[in-house]
Design an enzyme around this catalytic site. Structure first.
Site, mmCIF file in Angstrom:
data_model
loop_
_atom_site.group_PDB
_atom_site.id
_atom_site.type_symbol
_atom_site.label_atom_id
_atom_site.label_comp_id
_atom_site.label_asym_id
_atom_site.label_seq_id
_atom_site.Cartn_x
_atom_site.Cartn_y
_atom_site.Cartn_z
ATOM 1 N N GLU A 249 12.251 0.041 15.993
ATOM 2 C CA GLU A 249 11.885 1.192 15.199
ATOM 3 C C GLU A 249 11.258 2.467 15.844
ATOM 4 O OE1 GLU A 249 9.365 2.431 11.027
ATOM 5 O OE2 GLU A 249 8.714 0.822 12.226
ATOM 6 N N ASP B 88 1.001 -1.233 0.075
ATOM 7 C CA ASP B 88 0.052 -0.061 0.058
ATOM 8 C C ASP B 88 0.730 1.274 0.039
ATOM 9 O OD1 ASP B 88 0.804 -0.860 2.809
ATOM 10 O OD2 ASP B 88 -1.056 -0.383 3.761
ATOM 11 N N GLY C 90 2.537 -1.759 12.521
ATOM 12 C CA GLY C 90 1.831 -1.077 13.123
ATOM 13 C C GLY C 90 2.344 -0.259 14.156
ATOM 14 N N ASP D 160 10.926 0.033 2.189
ATOM 15 C CA ASP D 160 9.714 0.116 3.211
ATOM 16 C C ASP D 160 8.765 0.681 2.372
ATOM 17 O OD1 ASP D 160 8.417 0.070 5.505
ATOM 18 O OD2 ASP D 160 9.438 1.792 6.503
#
Length: 333
Positions: free
Chosen positions: A194, A9, A164, A271
């Site tokens: 992260e 996405d 998430g 990414d």
């Protein structure tokens, strides 16, 4: 030449989003291409991972039908081939594509169909990783993702992920989920280190993660860094994205060299090509220019990606041979 950490996405360009919106009969906030791509890409002043994740709402709005999911995977596979890649692993979260009533099985079946079309058209070998999501009250959906991954493992799907908001939903809370994945013998990666510290990485390793998504903050703990080194667990580092989300405070403090010097295996990834406004070749060139890595070191990172792929050993060796033969010319062109 290999991208192991690539979100579906977040990697579709404006023209592809417009095509998918028309297929899905979904209205976009703007149709003008420059303005649309501005909405899809984080600004230079991005302040956090939470702001970065806000860019996914628009592309997800057009990825709610079997037709658009299939087409998106096919288009992205062909995009990667056009970028000169020799292998890619595309990840997405099936539970985020259920807004129009699709089941996770229908969603993954559509994605696998698109993958087959894309690989046939481009001749680029690629596989899918299914993401579970950090969040509240979605344990049933996450378990369904694990079961669906088991059903399609080796049939287009190569593994699982946990993505998430890491800061809000600690990795420690997902032990049972990944015990279920381990019992089903599904390889998995976990986004960790992260937006949370080294302890998040430690939990991911203890759960059985074969790779760590990002993992920058593992350096906060010598034992965790040693754990990654000793167990040969690779990091999927994403230079541009890591700077945008503030996982790394600055170019000067970006830890890729420190990980390499510590003997930790590192891979280079995009990414999200659209959200971050990057390509894999650009990531390598930035590491050369801004981190001072020479071309031999860069090729070593590409070889690490081949070694770290969710593939049989003979296929890894084939990819290594391609990298040895073609990496320098790919980077130069």
């Amino acid at each position: 030449m290999i991208d192991l950490h690539l979100h579906l996405d977040g990697s579709l360009n404006g023209e592809q989003i417009r095509t998918l919106a028309k297929m899905a009969k979904t209205e976009l906030p703007v149709w003008d291409l420059p303005r649309l791509e501005k909405l899809l890409t984080v600004p230079a002043g991005c302040t956090s991972l939470a702001e970065y994740l806000g860019k996914f709402e628009l592309p997800l709005s057009v990825l709610q039908t079997e037709e658009t999911i299939s087409e998106a995977v096919a288009m992205l596979t062909e995009t990667l081939a056009g970028e000169g890649l020799c292998y890619g692993e595309i990840r997405f979260a099936p539970q985020l594509h259920m807004q129009r009533g699709l089941t996770q099985k229908q969603i993954v079946e559509a994605a696998v169909s698109g993958l087959r079309r894309g690989t046939a058209a481009s001749r680029l070998p690629a596989q899918l990783i299914l993401c579970c999501m950090r969040g509240d009250e979605n344990d049933r959906e996450n378990r369904d993702t694990v079961r669906t991954a088991a059903d399609y493992l080796g049939k287009g799907v190569c593994g699982l992920d946990l993505a998430g908001n890491e800061a809000a939903y600690p990795t420690s809370g997902y032990q049972e989920l990944f015990a279920m994945a381990s019992e089903a013998e599904i390889p998995f990666v976990i986004h960790a280190g992260e937006a949370a510290g080294a302890e998040s990485v430690k939990y991911a390793v203890e759960f059985g993660a074969r790779r760590i998504g990002h993992g920058l903050r593992a350096l906060e703990c010598e034992r965790t860094t040693a754990l990654l080194r000793d167990r040969k667990i690779p990091l999927e580092m994403c230079y541009t994205s890591n700077l945008q989300t503030k996982a790394a405070a600055s170019r000067e403090t970006y830890p890729i060299r420190r990980f390499m010097e510590a003997g930790v295996r590192v891979t280079v990834n995009t990414d999200n090509m659209m959200v971050s406004g990057t390509t894999l070749k650009q990531e390598y060139r930035l590491l050369e220019k801004e981190q001072g890595l020479d071309r031999e070191a860069l090729k070593g990172l590409a070889l690490s990606a081949a070694e770290s792929a969710f593939l049989p050993e003979e296929e890894k060796e084939r990819l290594k041979a391609v990298i040895e033969r073609e990496f320098y010319s790919w980077l130069a062109n």
